[in-house]
Design a protein around this motif. Structure first.
Motif, PDB file in Angstrom:
ATOM      1  N   LEU A 199       0.816  -1.212   0.000  1.00  0.00           N
ATOM      2  CA  LEU A 199       0.000   0.000   0.000  1.00  0.00           C
ATOM      3  C   LEU A 199       0.854   1.267   0.000  1.00  0.00           C
ATOM      4  N   LEU A 200       2.029   1.179   0.637  1.00  0.00           N
ATOM      5  CA  LEU A 200       2.893   2.357   0.746  1.00  0.00           C
ATOM      6  C   LEU A 200       3.877   2.481  -0.417  1.00  0.00           C
ATOM      7  N   LYS A 201       3.949   1.460  -1.256  1.00  0.00           N
ATOM      8  CA  LYS A 201       4.897   1.486  -2.364  1.00  0.00           C
ATOM      9  C   LYS A 201       4.539   2.590  -3.358  1.00  0.00           C
ATOM     10  N   SER A 202       5.515   3.379  -3.732  1.00  0.00           N
ATOM     11  CA  SER A 202       5.273   4.526  -4.614  1.00  0.00           C
ATOM     12  C   SER A 202       4.850   4.081  -6.011  1.00  0.00           C
ATOM     13  N   LYS A 203       3.850   4.789  -6.528  1.00  0.00           N
ATOM     14  CA  LYS A 203       3.374   4.540  -7.891  1.00  0.00           C
ATOM     15  C   LYS A 203       3.674   5.742  -8.798  1.00  0.00           C
ATOM     16  N   SER A 204       4.569   6.596  -8.356  1.00  0.00           N
ATOM     17  CA  SER A 204       4.843   7.835  -9.076  1.00  0.00           C
ATOM     18  C   SER A 204       5.444   7.608 -10.464  1.00  0.00           C
ATOM     19  N   HIS A 205       6.036   6.413 -10.675  1.00  0.00           N
ATOM     20  CA  HIS A 205       6.656   6.136 -11.975  1.00  0.00           C
ATOM     21  C   HIS A 205       5.651   5.637 -13.013  1.00  0.00           C
ATOM     22  N   PHE A 206       4.418   5.354 -12.582  1.00  0.00           N
ATOM     23  CA  PHE A 206       3.408   4.908 -13.538  1.00  0.00           C
ATOM     24  C   PHE A 206       3.049   6.065 -14.478  1.00  0.00           C
ATOM     25  N   ILE A 207       2.826   5.737 -15.735  1.00  0.00           N
ATOM     26  CA  ILE A 207       2.553   6.734 -16.763  1.00  0.00           C
ATOM     27  C   ILE A 207       1.055   6.743 -17.072  1.00  0.00           C
ATOM     28  N   LYS A 208       0.446   7.928 -17.102  1.00  0.00           N
ATOM     29  CA  LYS A 208      -0.968   8.035 -17.452  1.00  0.00           C
ATOM     30  C   LYS A 208      -1.153   7.815 -18.954  1.00  0.00           C
ATOM     31  N   HIS A 209      -2.137   7.011 -19.282  1.00  0.00           N
ATOM     32  CA  HIS A 209      -2.422   6.782 -20.694  1.00  0.00           C
ATOM     33  C   HIS A 209      -3.005   8.055 -21.306  1.00  0.00           C
ATOM     34  N   THR A 210      -2.566   8.374 -22.480  1.00  0.00           N
ATOM     35  CA  THR A 210      -2.972   9.646 -23.096  1.00  0.00           C
ATOM     36  C   THR A 210      -4.453   9.704 -23.453  1.00  0.00           C
ATOM     37  N   LYS A 211      -5.067   8.537 -23.728  1.00  0.00           N
ATOM     38  CA  LYS A 211      -6.468   8.524 -24.148  1.00  0.00           C
ATOM     39  C   LYS A 211      -7.433   8.177 -23.011  1.00  0.00           C
ATOM     40  N   ASN A 212      -6.883   7.696 -21.906  1.00  0.00           N
ATOM     41  CA  ASN A 212      -7.734   7.360 -20.773  1.00  0.00           C
ATOM     42  C   ASN A 212      -6.890   7.458 -19.507  1.00  0.00           C
ATOM     43  N   GLU A 213      -7.061   8.534 -18.757  1.00  0.00           N
ATOM     44  CA  GLU A 213      -6.176   8.831 -17.637  1.00  0.00           C
ATOM     45  C   GLU A 213      -6.360   7.919 -16.432  1.00  0.00           C
ATOM     46  N   ILE A 214      -7.423   7.132 -16.404  1.00  0.00           N
ATOM     47  CA  ILE A 214      -7.550   6.201 -15.274  1.00  0.00           C
ATOM     48  C   ILE A 214      -6.718   4.945 -15.509  1.00  0.00           C
ATOM     49  N   VAL A 215      -6.164   4.795 -16.702  1.00  0.00           N
ATOM     50  CA  VAL A 215      -5.247   3.693 -17.005  1.00  0.00           C
ATOM     51  C   VAL A 215      -3.822   4.209 -16.840  1.00  0.00           C
ATOM     52  N   LEU A 216      -3.070   3.556 -15.963  1.00  0.00           N
ATOM     53  CA  LEU A 216      -1.679   3.922 -15.742  1.00  0.00           C
ATOM     54  C   LEU A 216      -0.807   2.687 -15.939  1.00  0.00           C
ATOM     55  N   TYR A 217       0.390   2.884 -16.440  1.00  0.00           N
ATOM     56  CA  TYR A 217       1.238   1.730 -16.746  1.00  0.00           C
ATOM     57  C   TYR A 217       2.703   2.020 -16.447  1.00  0.00           C
ATOM     58  N   GLU A 218       3.416   0.945 -16.136  1.00  0.00           N
ATOM     59  CA  GLU A 218       4.849   1.068 -15.921  1.00  0.00           C
ATOM     60  C   GLU A 218       5.565   1.127 -17.269  1.00  0.00           C
ATOM     61  N   PRO A 219       6.737   1.742 -17.308  1.00  0.00           N
ATOM     62  CA  PRO A 219       7.477   1.823 -18.573  1.00  0.00           C
ATOM     63  C   PRO A 219       7.677   0.452 -19.209  1.00  0.00           C
ATOM     64  N   GLY A 220       7.496   0.400 -20.533  1.00  0.00           N
ATOM     65  CA  GLY A 220       7.744  -0.828 -21.264  1.00  0.00           C
ATOM     66  C   GLY A 220       6.511  -1.616 -21.649  1.00  0.00           C
ATOM     67  N   VAL A 221       5.340  -1.224 -21.124  1.00  0.00           N
ATOM     68  CA  VAL A 221       4.121  -1.987 -21.445  1.00  0.00           C
ATOM     69  C   VAL A 221       3.046  -1.072 -22.043  1.00  0.00           C
ATOM     70  N   GLU A 222       3.472  -0.135 -22.849  1.00  0.00           N
ATOM     71  CA  GLU A 222       2.509   0.786 -23.469  1.00  0.00           C
ATOM     72  C   GLU A 222       1.511   0.044 -24.352  1.00  0.00           C
ATOM     73  N   GLU A 223       1.978  -1.014 -25.033  1.00  0.00           N
ATOM     74  CA  GLU A 223       1.079  -1.791 -25.891  1.00  0.00           C
ATOM     75  C   GLU A 223      -0.032  -2.435 -25.066  1.00  0.00           C
ATOM     76  N   TYR A 224       0.332  -2.960 -23.896  1.00  0.00           N
ATOM     77  CA  TYR A 224      -0.673  -3.539 -23.001  1.00  0.00           C
ATOM     78  C   TYR A 224      -1.650  -2.459 -22.544  1.00  0.00           C
ATOM     79  N   ALA A 225      -1.120  -1.291 -22.212  1.00  0.00           N
ATOM     80  CA  ALA A 225      -1.962  -0.189 -21.751  1.00  0.00           C
ATOM     81  C   ALA A 225      -2.937   0.246 -22.839  1.00  0.00           C
ATOM     82  N   ASN A 226      -2.471   0.260 -24.082  1.00  0.00           N
ATOM     83  CA  ASN A 226      -3.356   0.616 -25.199  1.00  0.00           C
ATOM     84  C   ASN A 226      -4.524  -0.362 -25.295  1.00  0.00           C
ATOM     85  N   SER A 227      -4.233  -1.642 -25.121  1.00  0.00           N
ATOM     86  CA  SER A 227      -5.276  -2.667 -25.208  1.00  0.00           C
ATOM     87  C   SER A 227      -6.291  -2.515 -24.082  1.00  0.00           C
ATOM     88  N   ILE A 228      -5.806  -2.275 -22.867  1.00  0.00           N
ATOM     89  CA  ILE A 228      -6.693  -2.106 -21.718  1.00  0.00           C
ATOM     90  C   ILE A 228      -7.538  -0.846 -21.880  1.00  0.00           C
TER      91      ILE A 228
END
Length: 275
Positions: free
Chosen positions: A33-62
């Motif tokens: 719960l305390l682990k930082s999520k500051s490195h997650f990137i907001k998806h440009t088309k849907n800001e409630i979707v956030l992803y770690e670097p390297g999985v943008e393709e997965y984020a696009n699908s979600i």
């Protein structure tokens, strides 16, 4: 004398609270719960979707499937989501495990943790199958119950129902396990425990009663599907009622006009008759 006893009681309670707080602080759940999520990137088309670097393709699908997933969950649950939430997509199973305090060696694909959903890379390649859509809907179903009932009341739902219903909503569960295999297990007395109430400490492994995860999910989904298809209109009334926080078994008995145990017997009887 009464004042002294009261002071002692307060001291004891305070010590217990401190011990529990310390135990939680050093637990994996606290770390997650305390682990930082500051490195997650907001998806440009849907800001409630956030992803770690390297999985943008997965984020696009979600992000692309999310509106349909939400619609499916709200339609089957018969109620809208009450609050906003976020979808976090992790780039490794290790990262997912750390954010969700998962200690299982089995590649868990997703989880609804408190107010949000976490998706693991394994959702996109589970036993050689891309299951990210099913995983997303499954976890959103859990999150929907979480929003409607809160943490403790959601835990009062039997595990078999919570998981089986989420699998029903998502069309997931039992990957690699055919219905014929599940039926063979059921008719030979090898099955999950159809508890009438949930437990705050209940787990899938405990409810599975020795079954593998996929076998448990296949059986639970089959039983929930049987209950729904027996009388879908009445089931919808039951579903709405339990989402108000009513007792699961008592509500089932009242609205479905039968007990869970009798429904289970009917389920097994139907399997014997058909197979």
């Amino acid at each position: 004398m009464k004042v002294k006893k009261r002071k002692i009681f307060i001291i004891i309670i305070s010590i217990i609270i401190l011990i529990l707080a310390f135990a939680f602080f050093i637990s994996p759940y606290s770390c997650a719960l305390l682990k930082s999520k500051s490195h997650f990137i907001k998806h440009t088309k849907n800001e409630i979707v956030l992803y770690e670097p390297g999985v943008e393709e997965y984020a696009n699908s979600i992000a692309s499937y999310l509106p349909e997933a939400i619609k499916r969950v709200e339609e089957v649950h018969k109620l809208p989501f009450e609050y906003s939430f976020r979808i976090y997509i992790c780039n490794t199973q290790k990262s997912f495990n750390e954010f969700t305090a998962n200690s299982s060696t089995f590649p868990i694909r997703g989880t609804a943790l408190l107010a949000d959903v976490f998706i693991a890379p394994s959702a996109f390649n589970f036993m050689g199958i891309d299951t990210h859509k099913e995983t997303l809907v499954h976890e959103l179903s859990h999150l929907h119950f979480q929003q409607r009932l809160g943490f403790f009341d959601r835990r009062k739902l039997p595990v078999w129902f919570s998981e089986g219903f989420a699998d029903y909503v998502a069309g997931s569960g039992g990957e690699g396990i055919g219905e014929s295999d599940a039926i063979n297990f059921l008719l030979n007395g090898i099955h999950f425990i159809p508890d009438v109430e949930g437990d705050i400490l209940g787990t899938v492994s405990g409810a599975a009663n020795g079954l593998s995860g996929p076998m448990f999910h296949q059986q639970a989904k089959m039983f929930v599907t049987y209950i729904i298809e027996s009388d879908s209109l009445t089931f919808n009334l039951f579903l709405l009622e339990i989402q108000e926080g009513t007792t699961f078994s008592e509500t089932f008995n009242k609205i479905m006009e039968t007990s869970i145990q009798d429904k289970w017997k009917g389920f097994l009887f139907q399997l014997r008759e058909q197979y």
